[in-house]
Design an enzyme around this catalytic site. Structure first.
Site, PDB file in Angstrom:
ATOM      1  N   ALA A  23      -1.051  -1.413   7.571  1.00 40.42           N
ATOM      2  CA  ALA A  23      -1.386  -2.110   8.889  1.00 40.42           C
ATOM      3  C   ALA A  23      -0.203  -2.801   9.540  1.00 40.42           C
ATOM      4  CB  ALA A  23      -2.271  -3.607   8.325  1.00 40.42           C
ATOM      5  N   ASP A 133      -5.830  -8.751  -4.324  1.00 40.07           N
ATOM      6  CA  ASP A 133      -4.192  -8.503  -4.031  1.00 40.07           C
ATOM      7  C   ASP A 133      -2.568  -9.517  -4.365  1.00 40.07           C
ATOM      8  OD1 ASP A 133      -2.330  -7.268  -3.699  1.00 40.07           O
ATOM      9  OD2 ASP A 133      -2.165  -6.932  -1.939  1.00 40.07           O
TER      10      ASP A 133
HETATM   11  N1  LIG Z   1      -1.330 -15.852   9.492  1.00 37.76           N
HETATM   12  C1  LIG Z   1      -0.187 -15.563   9.525  1.00 37.76           C
HETATM   13  N2  LIG Z   1       0.997 -15.955   8.833  1.00 37.76           N
HETATM   14  C2  LIG Z   1       1.247 -15.941   8.519  1.00 37.76           C
HETATM   15  N3  LIG Z   1       2.498 -15.258   7.876  1.00 37.76           N
HETATM   16  C3  LIG Z   1       1.064 -13.840   8.090  1.00 37.76           C
HETATM   17  C4  LIG Z   1      -0.305 -13.786   8.223  1.00 37.76           C
HETATM   18  N4  LIG Z   1      -0.196 -12.777   7.603  1.00 37.76           N
HETATM   19  C5  LIG Z   1       0.108 -11.832   7.651  1.00 37.76           C
HETATM   20  N5  LIG Z   1       1.803 -12.427   7.563  1.00 37.76           N
HETATM   21  C6  LIG Z   1       2.601 -11.890   6.973  1.00 37.76           C
HETATM   22  O1  LIG Z   1       3.070 -10.671   7.140  1.00 37.76           O
HETATM   23  C7  LIG Z   1       3.086 -10.043   6.016  1.00 37.76           C
HETATM   24  C8  LIG Z   1       2.249  -8.619   5.895  1.00 37.76           C
HETATM   25  O2  LIG Z   1       0.374  -8.913   6.431  1.00 37.76           O
HETATM   26  P1  LIG Z   1      -0.287  -8.562   4.820  1.00 37.76           P
HETATM   27  O3  LIG Z   1      -1.831  -8.878   5.963  1.00 37.76           O
HETATM   28  O4  LIG Z   1      -0.073  -9.459   3.516  1.00 37.76           O
HETATM   29  O5  LIG Z   1       0.324  -7.408   5.076  1.00 37.76           O
HETATM   30  P2  LIG Z   1      -0.073  -6.414   3.997  1.00 37.76           P
HETATM   31  O6  LIG Z   1      -1.506  -5.524   4.035  1.00 37.76           O
HETATM   32  O7  LIG Z   1       0.967  -4.980   4.855  1.00 37.76           O
HETATM   33  O8  LIG Z   1       0.547  -6.398   3.080  1.00 37.76           O
HETATM   34  C9  LIG Z   1       2.960 -10.883   4.921  1.00 37.76           C
HETATM   35  O9  LIG Z   1       3.587 -10.678   3.800  1.00 37.76           O
HETATM   36  C10 LIG Z   1       3.509 -12.431   5.614  1.00 37.76           C
HETATM   37  O10 LIG Z   1       4.649 -12.301   5.619  1.00 37.76           O
HETATM   38 MG   LIG Z   2      -0.132  -8.231   1.857  1.00 33.86          MG
END
Ligand SMILES: Nc1ncnc2c1ncn2[C@@H]1O[C@H](COP(=O)(O)OP(=O)(O)O)[C@@H](O)[C@H]1O
Ligand SMILES: [Mg+2]
Length: 216
Positions: A23, A133
């Site tokens: 993503a 995860d």
């Molecule tokens: N709702 C949110 N609020 C603040 N930071 C977020 C949020 N969602 C994701 N992030 C930031 O983006 C990063 C990547 O998002 P994530 O959903 O964990 O995707 P991936 O599958 O690439 O790990 C997270 O580690 C965090 O730092």
């Molecule tokens: Mg993540």
């Protein structure tokens, strides 16, 4: 999946974008609120009609599980919008630091945070939800509450096996990311077992999974 993340852009004229394995995360505003867009870009190695199907199924799954988790009493970002044209979820931006960095910088808070993680994971599993995860990078400490993010590998209607695997992944992720905090992980598991109904069965399942890994 945060091992794959790189910060692409860091200047003021262009928002930060985080490129994950599956993503792309970008930051914006939604009706005046600070928000974040998680988009799954097309994978060119897949047939386009299969690709859009897979991306949208994962997007829907992630949004649904985030919603279910919230209903189970676990803090997750509020979902503002889902757009299946570009397989994206617009959600609340959660202010805070990842639990990973808090534990790195303030190991003295490990027991307190592990108690909270144990309780939240017990709520998820009791509601039949697996996160998929469970790493401390997928938890944000907001004030003194932990917000869980990244349910892209999650499942609902979890069976005992799924729950065992979720715990095993948590254990492995925690022990590799937080060497020296093993006693706090015990606090996490004690809190977890004290807050689920079928602790005996889950313990047995976790032992089975570990033995299986050892002998295969
Ligand atoms: N709702 C949110 N609020 C603040 N930071 C977020 C949020 N969602 C994701 N992030 C930031 O983006 C990063 C990547 O998002 P994530 O959903 O964990 O995707 P991936 O599958 O690439 O790990 C997270 O580690 C965090 O730092
Ligand atoms: Mg993540």
């Amino acid at each position: 999946m945060d091992l794959y993340q790189i910060k692409i852009c860091d200047n003021m004229s262009c928002p930060d974008i985080i490129q994950g394995a599956e993503a792309t995360i970008s930051f914006s505003e939604f009706l005046g609120r600070k928000s974040l867009v998680k988009m799954r870009p097309a994978k060119t190695y897949r047939l386009p009609e299969i690709d859009i199907h897979i991306r949208n199924a994962r997007t829907r799954n992630e949004a649904r599980i985030m919603h279910d988790a919230r209903e189970a009493g676990v803090r997750t970002p509020c979902i503002y919008d889902i757009d299946l044209k570009d397989s994206s979820i617009t959600m609340e931006y959660v202010e805070g630091r990842s639990v990973k960095s808090v534990l790195d910088e303030e190991p003295g808070r490990a027991d307190e945070l592990c108690r909270k993680i144990g309780l939240a994971v017990a709520k998820l599993h009791s509601a039949g939800i697996c996160h998929g995860d469970l790493t401390t990078s997928n938890m944000i400490l907001e004030g003194d509450e932990i917000c869980f993010i990244d349910f892209s590998m999650g499942c609902a209607n979890a069976e005992l096996e799924d729950i065992g695997v979720d715990l095993r992944l948590l254990e492995r992720a925690f022990s590799s990311a937080h060497v020296g905090l093993e006693p706090s992980f015990e606090v996490l598991m004690d809190t977890y077992y004290a807050n689920i109904q079928n602790a005996k069965q889950v313990k047995r399942k976790l032992t089975d999974i570990k033995n299986r890994a050892r002998y295969t």
